[in-house]
Design an enzyme around this catalytic site. Structure first.
Site, PDB file in Angstrom:
ATOM      1  N   THR A 212      28.644 -46.031  33.260  1.00 16.83           N
ATOM      2  CA  THR A 212      29.113 -45.050  32.265  1.00 16.83           C
ATOM      3  C   THR A 212      29.843 -43.948  32.972  1.00 16.83           C
ATOM      4  O   THR A 212      29.446 -43.572  34.073  1.00 16.83           O
ATOM      5  CB  THR A 212      27.895 -44.420  31.542  1.00 16.83           C
ATOM      6  OG1 THR A 212      27.335 -45.393  30.673  1.00 16.83           O
ATOM      7  CG2 THR A 212      28.268 -43.199  30.733  1.00 16.83           C
TER       8      THR A 212
ATOM      9  N   ARG B 272      23.224 -53.154  19.821  1.00 17.63           N
ATOM     10  CA  ARG B 272      22.466 -52.235  20.677  1.00 17.63           C
ATOM     11  C   ARG B 272      23.303 -50.988  21.003  1.00 17.63           C
ATOM     12  O   ARG B 272      24.466 -51.073  21.351  1.00 17.63           O
ATOM     13  CB  ARG B 272      22.079 -52.949  21.977  1.00 17.63           C
ATOM     14  CG  ARG B 272      21.277 -52.077  22.970  1.00 17.63           C
ATOM     15  CD  ARG B 272      22.156 -51.446  24.005  1.00 17.63           C
ATOM     16  NE  ARG B 272      21.374 -50.721  25.037  1.00 17.63           N
ATOM     17  CZ  ARG B 272      21.922 -49.905  25.925  1.00 17.63           C
ATOM     18  NH1 ARG B 272      23.216 -49.709  25.940  1.00 17.63           N
ATOM     19  NH2 ARG B 272      21.177 -49.292  26.817  1.00 17.63           N
ATOM     20  N   VAL B 273      22.686 -49.831  20.882  1.00 16.70           N
ATOM     21  CA  VAL B 273      23.348 -48.576  21.241  1.00 16.70           C
ATOM     22  C   VAL B 273      22.504 -47.889  22.310  1.00 16.70           C
ATOM     23  O   VAL B 273      21.287 -47.807  22.190  1.00 16.70           O
ATOM     24  CB  VAL B 273      23.488 -47.664  19.996  1.00 16.70           C
ATOM     25  CG1 VAL B 273      23.970 -46.273  20.394  1.00 16.70           C
ATOM     26  CG2 VAL B 273      24.463 -48.293  18.994  1.00 16.70           C
TER      27      VAL B 273
ATOM     28  N   ASP C   2      22.176 -44.556  25.339  1.00 24.21           N
ATOM     29  CA  ASP C   2      22.085 -43.092  25.304  1.00 24.21           C
ATOM     30  C   ASP C   2      23.454 -42.410  25.227  1.00 24.21           C
ATOM     31  O   ASP C   2      23.566 -41.280  24.742  1.00 24.21           O
ATOM     32  CB  ASP C   2      21.368 -42.591  26.566  1.00 24.21           C
ATOM     33  CG  ASP C   2      22.090 -43.028  27.838  1.00 24.21           C
ATOM     34  OD1 ASP C   2      22.629 -44.161  27.871  1.00 24.21           O
ATOM     35  OD2 ASP C   2      22.137 -42.247  28.801  1.00 24.21           O
TER      36      ASP C   2
ATOM     37  N   THR D   7      23.517 -41.373  33.277  1.00 22.07           N
ATOM     38  CA  THR D   7      23.982 -42.744  33.458  1.00 22.07           C
ATOM     39  C   THR D   7      22.768 -43.598  33.812  1.00 22.07           C
ATOM     40  O   THR D   7      21.765 -43.083  34.284  1.00 22.07           O
ATOM     41  CB  THR D   7      25.062 -42.815  34.563  1.00 22.07           C
ATOM     42  OG1 THR D   7      25.481 -44.164  34.733  1.00 22.07           O
ATOM     43  CG2 THR D   7      24.555 -42.285  35.889  1.00 22.07           C
ATOM     44  N   GLY D   8      22.872 -44.871  33.561  1.00 23.75           N
ATOM     45  CA  GLY D   8      21.749 -45.749  33.861  1.00 23.75           C
ATOM     46  C   GLY D   8      21.177 -46.360  32.595  1.00 23.75           C
ATOM     47  O   GLY D   8      21.866 -46.447  31.578  1.00 23.75           O
TER      48      GLY D   8
HETATM   49  C1  SD4 Z   1      23.743 -47.342  28.408  1.00 20.32           C
HETATM   50  N1  SD4 Z   1      23.659 -45.447  29.860  1.00 20.32           N
HETATM   51  O1  SD4 Z   1      24.411 -47.925  27.564  1.00 20.32           O
HETATM   52  C2  SD4 Z   1      24.470 -46.556  29.460  1.00 20.32           C
HETATM   53  C3  SD4 Z   1      24.846 -47.470  30.578  1.00 20.32           C
HETATM   54  C4  SD4 Z   1      25.074 -46.793  31.876  1.00 20.32           C
HETATM   55  O2  SD4 Z   1      25.298 -46.830  34.135  1.00 20.32           O
HETATM   56  O3  SD4 Z   1      25.131 -45.627  32.010  1.00 20.32           O
HETATM   57  N2  SD4 Z   1      25.148 -47.441  32.958  1.00 20.32           N
HETATM   58  O4  SD4 Z   1      22.531 -47.416  28.454  1.00 20.32           O
END
Ligand code: SD4
Length: 347
Positions: free
Chosen positions: A202, A230-231, A233, A253-254
Site C-alpha cells: 500500500t 474483501r476490504v 484498512d 501498511t500491512g
Molecule cells: C490491506 N493494508 O489491504 C492493505 C495492504 C497493505 O502492505 O498495506 N499491504 O490490508
C-alpha cells in the site's frame, strides 16, 4: 532542488531489545535519519516506491501548494505505475480475477473521502477526493463507487495487466492465501524471499505544507487474491489513515485486518495528542496488535508511519524490513529503513 548526489550512509543506533540499524539513501551529503526533522514543507510515504511518489508531491509543496493536492498527486504516481502490482492499475486481482481498489484521503479541515472495492477505474484516490468534495458522504463502495466515478468523468478501463493475470493463474494452481512479509521492500524480498509471490502492499502518504497544514492519502489494491468483496484498512478513515490538523497524521501498511481491529491510525494520532513522539505513537499502536494477537503478530507485517504538526516523523513496524521515503528541503530521495521494529520471534 539541490544536487542529487547519492550516498549511502549507515549508522548503528544502539537500542536494547530493538534492532536499530538505520539505512539512509539520500541526495544530501549532510542529511541523516534525524537531521532535517521539524521542517516544513515535508512529505513522507510508505515503502521504497514512495520516493517517486514524493517527488510528484514535492512539486506541489515547493510551489506553496496545498498538502491535499500534494498527497493526491503523489500517490497517483504509484497508482499509475504498472510495475507496482499492489496499487492501482496493474494491481493483483482478487481470487475471482477482479482488480478491486481501495483508497482514502483526508484534509486539514477534517474532511475525508473514500472508495472501496472499486473496479475498472485507474485512480481511486481521485474518486475518493471527489466523494469528499462533491457528496454528503464519506465512503462509496463497489458498483456505487464506480457509477459515481463514471458520472464524474472517469473512464472505465481494464486494470488487469498481463503480468498480474499470469500471477493470478499461477496462484490458482495452489490457492494458498498467506500474506508474505515485506514483499513491498524489493531489496528485502529479493534477498530473503527468492522466488517470492508478491501479495500485499500500500502507499500511505502524509504531507505538511508551507502553511503548516496537514493532509494524507492511502491507496492500494489490497491483499492479492483476497476474497471478492474483501476490504482492508486502507480506505477506512481511522484505520489506514487519519489526519488531525492540530496534532498530526498517521497511515498504515500491512495486514489490514489487524489495523482495523485496533483502529490503528486514529490511535497513533491520539497518542501523539497525548505527547508521544511519532515513533513512540507508532510503536504503541504496533504493541496493541501484539498484545491482542501475539500468535498472529508473529507471522504478519504491519507498519505505521506518522508525521506531527511540527514536521517530525517516525515509524514502527511489527517486523524488520519496513521502509519509508522522505522528502523535504534537505532531502529529496531519502529512503529510511524503519529503524525500529518489534520482532516477536526474538522476544
Ligand atoms: C490491506 N493494508 O489491504 C492493505 C495492504 C497493505 O502492505 O498495506 N499491504 O490490508
Amino acid at each position: 532542488m539541490h544536487s542529487r548526489r547519492k550516498f549511502i550512509k549507515q549508522s548503528i543506533v544502539g537500542a536494547a531489545s530493538l534492532s536499530a540499524v538505520a539505512t539512509a539513501i539520500s541526495c544530501d551529503n549532510n542529511s541523516s535519519a534525524a537531521k532535517g526533522q521539524g521542517k516544513k514543507p515535508i512529505v513522507i510515504s510508505t515503502w521504497d516506491f514512495g520516493v517517486a511518489a514524493n517527488k510528484a508531491a514535492w512539486e506541489v509543496l515547493e510551489n506553496n501548494g496545498r498538502a491535499l493536492d500534494a498527497v493526491e498527486q503523489g500517490v497517483k504516481v504509484a497508482e499509475a505505475d504498472l510495475e507496482n502490482q499492489t496499487v492501482g492499475k496493474g494491481g493483483f486481482p482478487d481470487r475471482d480475477g477482479h482488480v478491486t481498489l481501495d483508497a482514502c484521503i483526508m484534509d486539514e479541515l477534517g474532511n475525508c473521502g473514500s472508495v472501496a472495492a472499486l473496479e475498472n477505474i485507474a485512480h481511486p484516490i481521485s474518486v475518493a477526493r471527489l466523494v469528499m468534495e462533491r457528496t454528503p458522504h464519506v465512503m462509496l463502495v463497489g458498483q456505487g463507487a464506480k457509477q459515481f466515478a463514471l458520472e464524474n468523468g472517469f473512464q472505465e478501463e481494464n486494470l488487469l495487466t498481463e503480468a498480474s493475470e499470469k500471477a493470478w493463474k499461477e496462484w490458482l494452481k495452489e490457492k494458498n492465501y498467506k500474506p508474505v512479509m515485506n514483499i513491498e521492500n524489493k531489496a528485502f524480498a529479493t534477498e530473503k524471499l527468492p522466488g517470492n509471490k508478491y501479495n500485499h502492499d500500500t502507499i500511505g502518504m502524509l504531507a505538511l505544507d508551507a502553511n503548516g497544514n496537514l493532509s494524507g492519502a492511502c491507496t492500494t489494491s489490497g491483499m492479492a487474491f483476497k476474497m471478492h468483496g474483501r476490504v482492508g484498512d486502507s480506505p477506512i478513515i481511522g484505520a489506514g489513515l487519519y489526519v488531525d490538523n492540530e496534532i498530526g497524521g498517521a497511515t498504515s501498511t500491512g495486514v489490514g485486518e489487524e489495523v482495523i481491529r485496533t483502529v490503528g491510525s486514529f490511535l497513533v494520532v491520539e497518542l501523539m495528542r497525548q505527547g508521544y513522539s511519532p515513533e513512540d505513537a507508532c510503536k504503541e499502536a504496533v504493541m496493541r496488535i501484539v498484545k491482542k494477537k501475539p500468535d498472529i503478530a508473529k507471522d504478519i507485517q504491519v507498519g505505521f508511519l506518522a508525521l506531527n504538526k511540527n514536521g517530525e516523523y517516525g515509524s514502527y513496524a511489527l517486523q524488520d524490513g519496513f521502509t519509508f521515503a522522505v522528502c523535504d528541503n534537505e532531502k529529496q530521495d531519502l529512503i529510511e529503513k524503519g529503524k525500529y521494529h518489534y520482532n516477536p520471534k526474538k522476544s
